[in-house]
Design a protein around this motif. Structure first.
Motif, PDB file in Angstrom:
ATOM      1  N   THR A 136       6.413 -15.668  11.393  1.00 48.01           N
ATOM      2  CA  THR A 136       6.747 -14.380  11.997  1.00 48.01           C
ATOM      3  C   THR A 136       6.132 -13.289  11.135  1.00 48.01           C
ATOM      4  OG1 THR A 136       8.816 -15.254  12.884  1.00 48.01           O
ATOM      5  CG2 THR A 136       8.604 -12.867  12.746  1.00 48.01           C
ATOM      6  N   ILE A 137       5.231 -12.505  11.709  1.00 47.47           N
ATOM      7  CA  ILE A 137       4.493 -11.513  10.934  1.00 47.47           C
ATOM      8  C   ILE A 137       4.491 -10.164  11.650  1.00 47.47           C
ATOM      9  CG2 ILE A 137       2.969 -13.274   9.958  1.00 47.47           C
ATOM     10  CD1 ILE A 137       0.781 -12.284  11.875  1.00 47.47           C
ATOM     11  N   MET A 138       4.128  -9.141  10.896  1.00 52.08           N
ATOM     12  CA  MET A 138       3.900  -7.818  11.475  1.00 52.08           C
ATOM     13  C   MET A 138       2.541  -7.327  11.000  1.00 52.08           C
ATOM     14  SD  MET A 138       6.028  -4.222  11.155  1.00 52.08           S
ATOM     15  CE  MET A 138       7.300  -4.718  12.321  1.00 52.08           C
ATOM     16  N   ILE A 139       1.664  -7.006  11.956  1.00 48.88           N
ATOM     17  CA  ILE A 139       0.353  -6.443  11.666  1.00 48.88           C
ATOM     18  C   ILE A 139       0.312  -5.061  12.288  1.00 48.88           C
ATOM     19  CG2 ILE A 139      -2.143  -6.716  11.918  1.00 48.88           C
ATOM     20  CD1 ILE A 139      -1.672  -9.712  12.301  1.00 48.88           C
ATOM     21  N   ASP A 140       0.214  -4.044  11.448  1.00 46.17           N
ATOM     22  CA  ASP A 140       0.294  -2.667  11.907  1.00 46.17           C
ATOM     23  C   ASP A 140       1.669  -2.475  12.563  1.00 46.17           C
ATOM     24  OD1 ASP A 140      -0.461  -0.105  12.294  1.00 46.17           O
ATOM     25  OD2 ASP A 140      -1.901  -0.469  13.881  1.00 46.17           O
ATOM     26  N   THR A 141       1.709  -2.253  13.879  1.00 46.93           N
ATOM     27  CA  THR A 141       2.997  -2.103  14.574  1.00 46.93           C
ATOM     28  C   THR A 141       3.332  -3.316  15.432  1.00 46.93           C
ATOM     29  OG1 THR A 141       1.892  -0.971  16.420  1.00 46.93           O
ATOM     30  CG2 THR A 141       2.748   0.405  14.640  1.00 46.93           C
ATOM     31  N   HIS A 142       2.536  -4.366  15.352  1.00 44.86           N
ATOM     32  CA  HIS A 142       2.727  -5.551  16.200  1.00 44.86           C
ATOM     33  C   HIS A 142       3.532  -6.601  15.426  1.00 44.86           C
ATOM     34  CE1 HIS A 142      -0.075  -3.710  18.920  1.00 44.86           C
ATOM     35  NE2 HIS A 142      -1.032  -3.721  18.006  1.00 44.86           N
ATOM     36  N   SER A 169     -10.795  -8.464  12.475  1.00 42.94           N
ATOM     37  CA  SER A 169     -11.137  -7.432  11.490  1.00 42.94           C
ATOM     38  C   SER A 169      -9.915  -6.586  11.144  1.00 42.94           C
ATOM     39  CB  SER A 169     -12.265  -6.544  12.024  1.00 42.94           C
ATOM     40  OG  SER A 169     -11.889  -5.927  13.252  1.00 42.94           O
ATOM     41  N   ASP A 170      -9.034  -6.334  12.131  1.00 45.93           N
ATOM     42  CA  ASP A 170      -7.799  -5.596  11.865  1.00 45.93           C
ATOM     43  C   ASP A 170      -6.842  -6.425  11.007  1.00 45.93           C
ATOM     44  OD1 ASP A 170      -8.733  -3.485  13.310  1.00 45.93           O
ATOM     45  OD2 ASP A 170      -7.577  -3.923  15.119  1.00 45.93           O
ATOM     46  N   VAL A 171      -6.780  -7.726  11.300  1.00 49.36           N
ATOM     47  CA  VAL A 171      -5.907  -8.603  10.515  1.00 49.36           C
ATOM     48  C   VAL A 171      -6.353  -8.635   9.060  1.00 49.36           C
ATOM     49  CG1 VAL A 171      -5.009 -10.953  10.293  1.00 49.36           C
ATOM     50  CG2 VAL A 171      -5.442 -10.004  12.557  1.00 49.36           C
ATOM     51  N   LEU A 172      -7.674  -8.588   8.852  1.00 45.48           N
ATOM     52  CA  LEU A 172      -8.220  -8.693   7.500  1.00 45.48           C
ATOM     53  C   LEU A 172      -8.074  -7.399   6.714  1.00 45.48           C
ATOM     54  CD1 LEU A 172      -9.716 -10.830   5.771  1.00 45.48           C
ATOM     55  CD2 LEU A 172     -11.849  -9.769   6.510  1.00 45.48           C
ATOM     56  N   THR A 173      -8.131  -6.263   7.398  1.00 46.92           N
ATOM     57  CA  THR A 173      -8.159  -4.979   6.684  1.00 46.92           C
ATOM     58  C   THR A 173      -6.819  -4.249   6.668  1.00 46.92           C
ATOM     59  OG1 THR A 173      -8.925  -3.862   8.708  1.00 46.92           O
ATOM     60  CG2 THR A 173     -10.610  -4.649   7.167  1.00 46.92           C
ATOM     61  N   LYS A 174      -5.896  -4.589   7.570  1.00 47.68           N
ATOM     62  CA  LYS A 174      -4.613  -3.892   7.625  1.00 47.68           C
ATOM     63  C   LYS A 174      -3.526  -4.711   6.938  1.00 47.68           C
ATOM     64  CE  LYS A 174      -5.592  -1.227  11.792  1.00 47.68           C
ATOM     65  NZ  LYS A 174      -5.164  -0.889  13.168  1.00 47.68           N
ATOM     66  N   PRO A 175      -2.467  -4.028   6.450  1.00 49.67           N
ATOM     67  CA  PRO A 175      -1.382  -4.764   5.793  1.00 49.67           C
ATOM     68  C   PRO A 175      -0.708  -5.752   6.747  1.00 49.67           C
ATOM     69  CG  PRO A 175      -1.226  -2.398   5.348  1.00 49.67           C
ATOM     70  CD  PRO A 175      -2.274  -2.566   6.408  1.00 49.67           C
ATOM     71  N   VAL A 176      -0.428  -6.942   6.239  1.00 47.38           N
ATOM     72  CA  VAL A 176       0.241  -7.987   7.016  1.00 47.38           C
ATOM     73  C   VAL A 176       1.578  -8.297   6.339  1.00 47.38           C
ATOM     74  CG1 VAL A 176       0.137 -10.345   7.875  1.00 47.38           C
ATOM     75  CG2 VAL A 176      -1.945  -8.965   7.787  1.00 47.38           C
ATOM     76  N   SER A 177       2.668  -8.110   7.064  1.00 48.72           N
ATOM     77  CA  SER A 177       4.007  -8.446   6.553  1.00 48.72           C
ATOM     78  C   SER A 177       4.408  -9.801   7.105  1.00 48.72           C
ATOM     79  CB  SER A 177       5.037  -7.384   6.966  1.00 48.72           C
ATOM     80  OG  SER A 177       4.683  -6.116   6.457  1.00 48.72           O
ATOM     81  N   ASN A 178       4.646 -10.758   6.218  1.00 49.14           N
ATOM     82  CA  ASN A 178       5.042 -12.107   6.624  1.00 49.14           C
ATOM     83  C   ASN A 178       6.528 -12.280   6.344  1.00 49.14           C
ATOM     84  OD1 ASN A 178       5.418 -14.893   6.996  1.00 49.14           O
ATOM     85  ND2 ASN A 178       3.312 -15.316   6.423  1.00 49.14           N
ATOM     86  N   TYR A 179       7.317 -12.467   7.420  1.00 48.11           N
ATOM     87  CA  TYR A 179       8.764 -12.572   7.294  1.00 48.11           C
ATOM     88  C   TYR A 179       9.224 -14.001   7.024  1.00 48.11           C
ATOM     89  CZ  TYR A 179       9.116  -7.796   9.066  1.00 48.11           C
ATOM     90  OH  TYR A 179       9.005  -6.435   9.212  1.00 48.11           O
ATOM     91  N   THR A 180       8.324 -14.965   7.127  1.00 46.42           N
ATOM     92  CA  THR A 180       8.731 -16.369   7.006  1.00 46.42           C
ATOM     93  C   THR A 180       7.838 -17.149   6.049  1.00 46.42           C
ATOM     94  OG1 THR A 180       7.419 -16.815   9.000  1.00 46.42           O
ATOM     95  CG2 THR A 180       9.760 -16.476   9.300  1.00 46.42           C
ATOM     96  N   ALA A 181       7.157 -16.483   5.140  1.00 49.62           N
ATOM     97  CA  ALA A 181       6.223 -17.177   4.244  1.00 49.62           C
ATOM     98  C   ALA A 181       6.943 -18.198   3.377  1.00 49.62           C
ATOM     99  CB  ALA A 181       5.474 -16.168   3.376  1.00 49.62           C
ATOM    100  N   ASP A 182       8.091 -17.794   2.775  1.00 50.05           N
ATOM    101  CA  ASP A 182       8.841 -18.728   1.932  1.00 50.05           C
ATOM    102  C   ASP A 182      10.112 -19.218   2.604  1.00 50.05           C
ATOM    103  OD1 ASP A 182      10.306 -16.433   1.882  1.00 50.05           O
ATOM    104  OD2 ASP A 182      10.541 -16.346  -0.293  1.00 50.05           O
ATOM    105  N   GLY A 183      10.356 -18.794   3.839  1.00 53.84           N
ATOM    106  CA  GLY A 183      11.520 -19.281   4.586  1.00 53.84           C
ATOM    107  C   GLY A 183      12.785 -18.481   4.393  1.00 53.84           C
ATOM    108  N   TYR A 184      12.712 -17.332   3.682  1.00 51.25           N
ATOM    109  CA  TYR A 184      13.914 -16.539   3.419  1.00 51.25           C
ATOM    110  C   TYR A 184      13.660 -15.072   3.745  1.00 51.25           C
ATOM    111  CZ  TYR A 184      15.215 -20.683   0.759  1.00 51.25           C
ATOM    112  OH  TYR A 184      15.498 -21.969   0.387  1.00 51.25           O
TER     113      TYR A 184
END
Length: 309
Positions: A136-142, A169-184
């Protein structure tokens, strides 16, 4: 005059005959080249399907496995086309195509910069990216779950069922918030108690709820706690922090948060806590003692008074 008229006709006839015979001689090679192309495409599809079935199940990185499967298929098809051209005796054409592709890549690179950027970004993301499939991630406002990574875009599915295709290109250059990277993931909410209530007792009640509720993560790294957050106009606001497992972030974690809020409100009320709402204080200035209020009668009562008169 008749000889001059026949010479061009003879040249055309000889040329047609020559090319016709050359075509007949080359026909087996052309047929073999077509066979190589068709067989190459089928073989590429077969190898790709085999790779997906056998290795995707064992792979720890499904996105990388799928990306490599697409790459293998394209490489095999390119090899088949090159072999087919050589079999047909078109080595010069094959070399010309490779040269044209090299030159055309430069021209197309300027003409289709966005496509080129997304393609290169897709290659980079295939080997180095901040998410995996079903994260589960957030890229920009998505905001949503990752479903696929292709050469041009990243496919995510939002919690309300929309499919969004974000350019690589947007995924590579914009901040990506990962809500499930470590499972917590840490949730929080604010609850207000009255100034006359026992603050330490309220904190103890909430901490007991956090310690006894199934689904809340408690370990040395992830600790749940309660703190005094704010002295508001009519309440002392407490902020509650607790960790949850984010395997199913958009459903299970949010449902658990609702259960915690419900328990906190119920047990604080049962303990006699006031839990007041916002209170508005009216102040009068200039020595005024009475509130300047005027009560208006309901239109029906006013009509009755007029009839009585």
């Amino acid at each position: 005059m008749s000889l001059q008229k026949k010479e061009p006709v003879a040249v055309i006839t000889d040329s047609v005959s020559y090319y016709y015979e050359s075509f007949l001689n080359a026909l087996p090679r052309i047929a073999l080249a077509i066979f190589i192309i068709v067989a190459g495409i089928l073989l590429a599809q077969l190898i790709t399907n085999f790779y997906r079935k056998r290795f995707l199940k064992k792979s720890d990185d499904p996105l990388m496995a799928r990306f490599l499967a697409q790459s293998i298929k394209l490489v095999l098809i390119a090899i088949a086309v090159t072999l087919a051209l050589k079999t047909a005796g078109l080595d010069d054409i094959a070399a010309g195509i490779l040269t044209a592709v090299g030159g055309g890549a430069i021209v197309l690179g300027f003409a289709f910069q966005d496509i080129g950027k997304n393609f290169l970004a897709g290659i980079i993301l295939a080997f180095n990216r901040p998410f995996n499939i079903n994260d589960t991630i957030m890229i920009d406002t998505h905001f949503g779950k990752v479903k696929a990574l292709s050469f041009r875009y990243t496919h995510i599915k939002t919690s309300d069922g929309r499919d969004i295709y974000i350019p690589n290109s947007d995924v590579l250059t914009k901040p990506v918030s990962n809500y499930t990277a470590d499972g917590y993931f840490r949730h929080d909410f604010v609850v207000g108690i009255g100034y006359d209530d026992d603050l330490n007792k309220a904190i103890q009640i909430i901490e007991n709820i956090l310690a006894s509720t199934e689904g809340i993560v408690q370990n040395d790294t992830h600790k749940s706690f309660v703190m005094e957050h704010e002295l508001a106009a009519s309440t002392i606001n407490l902020k509650v922090f607790f960790w949850v497992n984010t395997i199913d972030y958009k459903v299970a974690a949010n449902i658990l948060k609702g259960r915690i809020i419900n328990k906190v409100l119920t047990e604080l009320s049962q303990a006699g806590m006031m839990l007041p709402g916002n209170v508005t204080e009216l102040k009068m200035y200039g020595g005024q003692l009475d509130l300047p209020l005027k009560l208006r009668k309901d239109p029906i009562d006013r009509e009755l008074d007029l009839k009585g008169k």
